[in-house]
Write an enzyme that holds these catalytic residues in place. Structure first.
Site, PDB file in Angstrom:
ATOM      1  N   ASP A 126       0.843  -1.191   0.000  1.00  0.00           N
ATOM      2  CA  ASP A 126       0.000   0.000   0.000  1.00  0.00           C
ATOM      3  C   ASP A 126       0.879   1.241   0.000  1.00  0.00           C
ATOM      4  O   ASP A 126       1.785   1.372   0.835  1.00  0.00           O
ATOM      5  CB  ASP A 126      -0.909  -0.007   1.238  1.00  0.00           C
ATOM      6  CG  ASP A 126      -2.018   1.016   1.127  1.00  0.00           C
ATOM      7  OD1 ASP A 126      -2.499   1.265   0.008  1.00  0.00           O
ATOM      8  OD2 ASP A 126      -2.426   1.567   2.164  1.00  0.00           O
ATOM      9  N   HIS A 133      -4.759  13.845   0.750  1.00  0.00           N
ATOM     10  CA  HIS A 133      -5.001  13.017   1.932  1.00  0.00           C
ATOM     11  C   HIS A 133      -3.820  13.127   2.888  1.00  0.00           C
ATOM     12  O   HIS A 133      -4.009  13.289   4.108  1.00  0.00           O
ATOM     13  CB  HIS A 133      -5.205  11.565   1.509  1.00  0.00           C
ATOM     14  CG  HIS A 133      -5.267  10.602   2.662  1.00  0.00           C
ATOM     15  ND1 HIS A 133      -6.360  10.487   3.482  1.00  0.00           N
ATOM     16  CD2 HIS A 133      -4.353   9.711   3.135  1.00  0.00           C
ATOM     17  CE1 HIS A 133      -6.131   9.573   4.411  1.00  0.00           C
ATOM     18  NE2 HIS A 133      -4.920   9.084   4.217  1.00  0.00           N
ATOM     19  N   GLU A 200      -9.252   4.006  -2.519  1.00  0.00           N
ATOM     20  CA  GLU A 200      -8.013   3.807  -3.257  1.00  0.00           C
ATOM     21  C   GLU A 200      -8.279   3.116  -4.590  1.00  0.00           C
ATOM     22  O   GLU A 200      -9.338   2.512  -4.793  1.00  0.00           O
ATOM     23  CB  GLU A 200      -7.023   2.940  -2.463  1.00  0.00           C
ATOM     24  CG  GLU A 200      -6.715   3.448  -1.071  1.00  0.00           C
ATOM     25  CD  GLU A 200      -5.546   2.715  -0.427  1.00  0.00           C
ATOM     26  OE1 GLU A 200      -4.728   2.126  -1.175  1.00  0.00           O
ATOM     27  OE2 GLU A 200      -5.447   2.740   0.812  1.00  0.00           O
ATOM     28  N   LYS A 252      -4.420  -2.103  10.091  1.00  0.00           N
ATOM     29  CA  LYS A 252      -4.680  -2.229   8.658  1.00  0.00           C
ATOM     30  C   LYS A 252      -4.817  -3.664   8.173  1.00  0.00           C
ATOM     31  O   LYS A 252      -5.373  -3.889   7.100  1.00  0.00           O
ATOM     32  CB  LYS A 252      -3.534  -1.564   7.861  1.00  0.00           C
ATOM     33  CG  LYS A 252      -3.261  -0.132   8.222  1.00  0.00           C
ATOM     34  CD  LYS A 252      -4.340   0.799   7.716  1.00  0.00           C
ATOM     35  CE  LYS A 252      -4.205   1.039   6.243  1.00  0.00           C
ATOM     36  NZ  LYS A 252      -5.177   2.036   5.758  1.00  0.00           N
TER      37      LYS A 252
END
Length: 426
Positions: A126, A133, A200, A252
């Site tokens: 990622d 952001h 995303e 995550k």
């Protein structure tokens, strides 16, 4: 090999009922996925066309590439010219009425099948290339210095968890973990109280590279097979407590949700746009990350949207509430730069690896890609049509991501749904 050809012709029509003018899957798209007839049925490759999908294993003899098996890894690994030949053949088969008798028995309603992960994902990385952001989040912790010094030199990324990636429709169980409330002297363990989504794009790696062999920036596009939508869910309270010194972990790795269709790089050829210019005074990327052709056409003309549907809204028969909408071009680094940087130290990428762009936000509130930004860290809740308020996600909430590629003179194409409902912690 990214080529605009007859498969993108806006005048091209399909004999499949409902395909022409379909918001996501007209004949100009032709994305690939893995389906089964029933949740436990045999997994097979398919191409989406309108509200149908075509079982590719059943017509393998008509194609220039044999497509069988429970994943698309072999298809992703094909050289770009062979993927292009397959696309052109499918376009011809689905537009020429003469092929209807042979293909029609192998069409299935997409609403009647189960979609699976399109590939066996070996690794998931990622990134953090959505600059708005990064600025928005950084300001909440470092108001005077939101971006760290390396951000404008390095495409920042971290290695995520491939095993917990799930296709659209699979519910998300609220994670448990350590968090430290501001008023507490010690951390507590329990369900996340600040569960969030992240908007995303996912990037599917095609042809890989050998260990020790970097991918030059000018060749990086040849290693990108396609794209999907990606919701990289985040437990913000876990993350605030654990991320120093080594970055996200339990905040995550509990689940990421993707749309199940691989929208190919070939399908997106007409929607390539110039990478937005860097602000004056920003450093030019180092030579291994700079390519003039990539700057001229390395971004995507794709519009992204996030909607929220609460349990109360479902009970009242209300439609989802839009939280944000904005262009995917709000990325400081191109996808090719992400790939080139990932492999610059000799890391070997493999077919079916998945890269996330990181949260893509617009510069204004109506395009923010997470609740953390929209609610200003929970201080400004969102008011919904039911009168409910949301700073972060509650049990029963469902997040829906969607995307549409648009360009003047071409038929818009979509990515399909990326959705999941939040279930209570176990």
């Amino acid at each position: 090999m990214i080529t605009i050809d007859a498969t993108h012709d806006p005048a091209l029509k399909s004999w499949v009922p409902g395909a022409d003018g379909h918001p996501d899957f007209p004949i100009q798209n032709l994305p690939y996925g893995i389906f089964s007839l029933g949740a436990d049925g045999e997994k097979r490759p398919a191409v989406a066309i309108g509200d149908k999908l075509l079982d590719l294993s059943a017509i393998s003899g008509l194609l220039p590439v044999e497509l069988r098996g429970p994943t698309l890894n072999a298809l992703l690994a094909l050289p770009a010219e062979r993927r292009l030949a397959l696309r052109r053949k499918l376009s011809e088969l689905l537009s020429n009425e003469n092929h209807r008798p042979a293909l029609e028995p192998h069409l299935h309603d997409r609403s009647a099948v189960t979609m699976h992960l399109p590939a066996a994902i070996g690794d998931y990385t990622d990134f953090y290339v959505g600059i708005h952001h990064a600025n928005n989040i950084g300001r909440q912790f470092r108001p005077d210095n939101p971006l760290l010094p390396n951000y404008k030199y390095v495409p920042i990324g971290y290695h995520g968890r491939a095993s917990s990636i799930r296709p659209s429709g699979v519910p998300l169980v609220r994670p448990k973990g350590q968090r430290k409330p501001p008023e507490a002297d010690a951390p507590v363990v329990g369900p996340s109280a600040r569960l969030d989504y992240e908007l995303e794009l996912g990037v599917w790696i095609g042809r890989g590279n050998d260990l020790g062999e970097p991918i030059p920036i000018a060749e990086a596009a040849d290693h990108i097979a396609g794209f999907c939508l990606l919701n990289d869910w985040s437990a913000r309270d876990f993350q605030a407590w654990e991320y120093q010194p080594l970055g996200p972990f339990l905040a995550k790795n509990f689940q990421s949700t993707i749309s199940p269709w691989v929208v190919t790089a070939e399908a997106l050829a007409p929607f390539r746009i110039a990478q937005p210019a860097r602000p004056e005074g920003d450093p030019k990327p180092l030579p291994y990350l700079w390519d003039e052709d990539d700057q001229a056409a390395g971004a995507l003309g794709v519009e992204l949207e996030v909607q929220l549907l609460t349990a109360k809204m479902r009970e009242q028969g209300l439609p989802p509430h839009r939280l944000s909408k904005g262009p995917a071009s709000n990325m400081y680094w191109t996808v090719a730069q992400i790939v080139a940087h990932h492999a610059s130290n000799g890391c070997n990428l493999q077919p079916g690896d998945l890269l996330g762009t990181g949260t893509i936000s617009a510069p204004t509130d109506d395009g923010f890609g997470s609740l953390m930004e929209i609610s200003r860290g929970g201080t400004r809740p969102v008011t919904l049509p039911t009168g409910e308020e949301r700073s972060f996600l509650q049990d029963g909430d469902e997040i829906l991501l969607s995307a549409t590629a648009r360009a003047e003179g071409y038929v818009p194409i979509g990515f399909g749904e990326c959705r999941a409902v939040v279930l209570p912690a176990r």
